[in-house]
Design an enzyme around this catalytic site. Structure first.
Site, PDB file in Angstrom:
ATOM      1  N   LYS A 165       0.852  -1.189   0.000  1.00  0.00           N
ATOM      2  CA  LYS A 165       0.000   0.000   0.000  1.00  0.00           C
ATOM      3  C   LYS A 165       0.889   1.241   0.000  1.00  0.00           C
ATOM      4  O   LYS A 165       1.860   1.317   0.751  1.00  0.00           O
ATOM      5  CB  LYS A 165      -0.904  -0.008   1.247  1.00  0.00           C
ATOM      6  CG  LYS A 165      -1.863  -1.197   1.294  1.00  0.00           C
ATOM      7  CD  LYS A 165      -2.959  -1.109   0.244  1.00  0.00           C
ATOM      8  CE  LYS A 165      -3.955  -2.254   0.383  1.00  0.00           C
ATOM      9  NZ  LYS A 165      -5.011  -2.225  -0.634  1.00  0.00           N
ATOM     10  N   LYS A 264     -11.952  -8.858  -8.882  1.00  0.00           N
ATOM     11  CA  LYS A 264     -12.477  -9.344  -7.608  1.00  0.00           C
ATOM     12  C   LYS A 264     -13.934  -9.720  -7.864  1.00  0.00           C
ATOM     13  O   LYS A 264     -14.741  -8.853  -8.238  1.00  0.00           O
ATOM     14  CB  LYS A 264     -12.391  -8.262  -6.533  1.00  0.00           C
ATOM     15  CG  LYS A 264     -10.966  -7.923  -6.124  1.00  0.00           C
ATOM     16  CD  LYS A 264     -10.926  -6.855  -5.043  1.00  0.00           C
ATOM     17  CE  LYS A 264      -9.494  -6.491  -4.687  1.00  0.00           C
ATOM     18  NZ  LYS A 264      -9.418  -5.309  -3.800  1.00  0.00           N
TER      19      LYS A 264
END
Ligand SMILES: [Mg+2]
Length: 368
Positions: A165, A264
């Site tokens: 991240k 996803k």
């Protein structure tokens, strides 16, 4: 033939995470989720999982909106209806706007039933050829010291790809340092929309680091901004939150805003639309790879089936179940050996609920 759906059970569960999952938007310490069971007239049970978080930091859906959408709008469309294939139900559900994660739970459960009736594993049914695959992991920690520890643990477990991240100059410097320590690991970065066009100088610096891709640098609706960035940098821009439908994918592609798609199943409304999007990406040279949602074992089993398709070259975020959970909700949780995950082989998605354990983490059950 799926047959007639006669019953639905929603198990709302809550489980602590073994370690917090931190982004610049949210730090998660425990996870709520919904395990959906659909039952047919012939007694076949299909499993699905709704993967929204408790608050709407990732997309607009939450566990509470999923319960509402499933109970009030989506399951009434499905129950007492007879379906041939999952796509038949998917088309019926299109009258309900968005609510993708709720729709995905139903779609997953119908694929599980469909595969069980055909006595095939889901991976075979959707044309997946790989028997095993290398997997990657997300480093989402709240400090650099924790990030370094996690990286070392995951490296020792054989993971070959890290996603880290990133939210600005400081994390970029940390990632560069980390990356130097692991020359054999492929790194990608995910900003969860932390940047704006004002950060172009920093983004050009990031571009020089040779990351596999940069995921969702700008906000969800910033497709034009992503296209300006992709014209400026050579690192592939990967979209995650921005793409919830095939229409958004086509728009992003037409604008030149996307070179890679993080698939996803939950975010896009199920395996049915995910397969359509993968087909589109294959035709248009857009790379696909499988992301994760800090899921329980049902959704992860679907990810394993999907990521064993040949289009998925980049190792997916399919970490071992025990990275997140002391105990998973299914009988055969995902395991990683030498950095690889093996496909399931049993009929359906390949796992069943561990009912005795699920009972201990269930906070609410709704039967319809
Ligand atoms: Mg992401």
């Amino acid at each position: 033939m799926i047959g007639k759906i006669i019953k639905a059970t929603l198990n709302v569960i809550e489980m602590p995470l073994k370690r917090p999952f931190s982004t610049h938007l949210q730090s998660l310490h425990s996870r709520k989720g919904i395990l959906l069971e659909l039952q047919t007239e012939d007694g076949v049970i299909g499993l699905g999982e709704a993967v929204a978080f408790e608050s709407p930091w990732y997309t607009e859906e939450t566990v509470e909106t999923e319960i509402h959408a499933l109970q009030q709008w989506l399951l009434p469309i499905i129950i007492d209806q007879t379906f041939d294939q999952p796509i038949d139900a998917y088309i019926k559900m299109s009258n309900v706007r968005r609510n993708y994660m709720s729709k995905a739970a139903i779609d997953m459960a119908l694929w599980d039933i469909y595969a069980k009736v055909k006595q095939m594993n889901l991976a075979d049914l959707i044309g997946s050829k790989k028997k095993e695959m290398y997997v990657g992991a997300v480093l989402a920690t709240s400090s650099f010291a924790m990030m370094k520890n996690r990286a070392e643990e995951l490296y020792r477990d054989g993971y070959t790809r890290f996603k880290v991240k990133i939210d600005g100059k400081e994390t970029f410097e940390q990632i560069k340092e980390l990356k130097r320590n692991y020359p054999n690991i492929a790194f990608m970065v995910d900003a969860n929309g932390a940047f704006t066009l004002d950060d172009m100088d920093l983004l050009k610096e990031i571009d020089k680091e040779g990351f596999l891709l940069i995921e969702q640098p700008f906000a969800v609706d910033d497709l034009v901004e992503h296209s300006l960035l992709q014209r400026t940098i050579s690192t592939p821009v990967c979209l995650d939150e921005s793409i919830t439908s095939i229409q958004e994918l086509k728009t992003a592609h037409a604008l030149g805003a996307i070179k890679a798609l993080n698939v996803k199943v939950g975010r896009v409304g199920g395996l049915t639309p995910a397969l359509e999007m993968i087909e589109y990406c294959r035709e248009h040279g857009i790379e696909v790879w499988c992301g994760g949602m800090i899921e329980f074992g049902v959704s992860r089993a679907v990810n394993v089936a999907l990521a064993s398709r040949e289009e998925f070259d980049i190792p997916g975020d399919i970490v071992a179940s025990d990275v997140y959970w002391e105990h998973d909700v299914v009988t055969d949780p995902v395991k990683v050996k030498d950095g690889k995950v093996h496909r399931y082989t049993k009929a359906g998605i390949g796992v069943e609920l561990d009912y005795d354990f699920v009972k201990t983490v269930t906070i609410k059950t709704i039967t319809m």
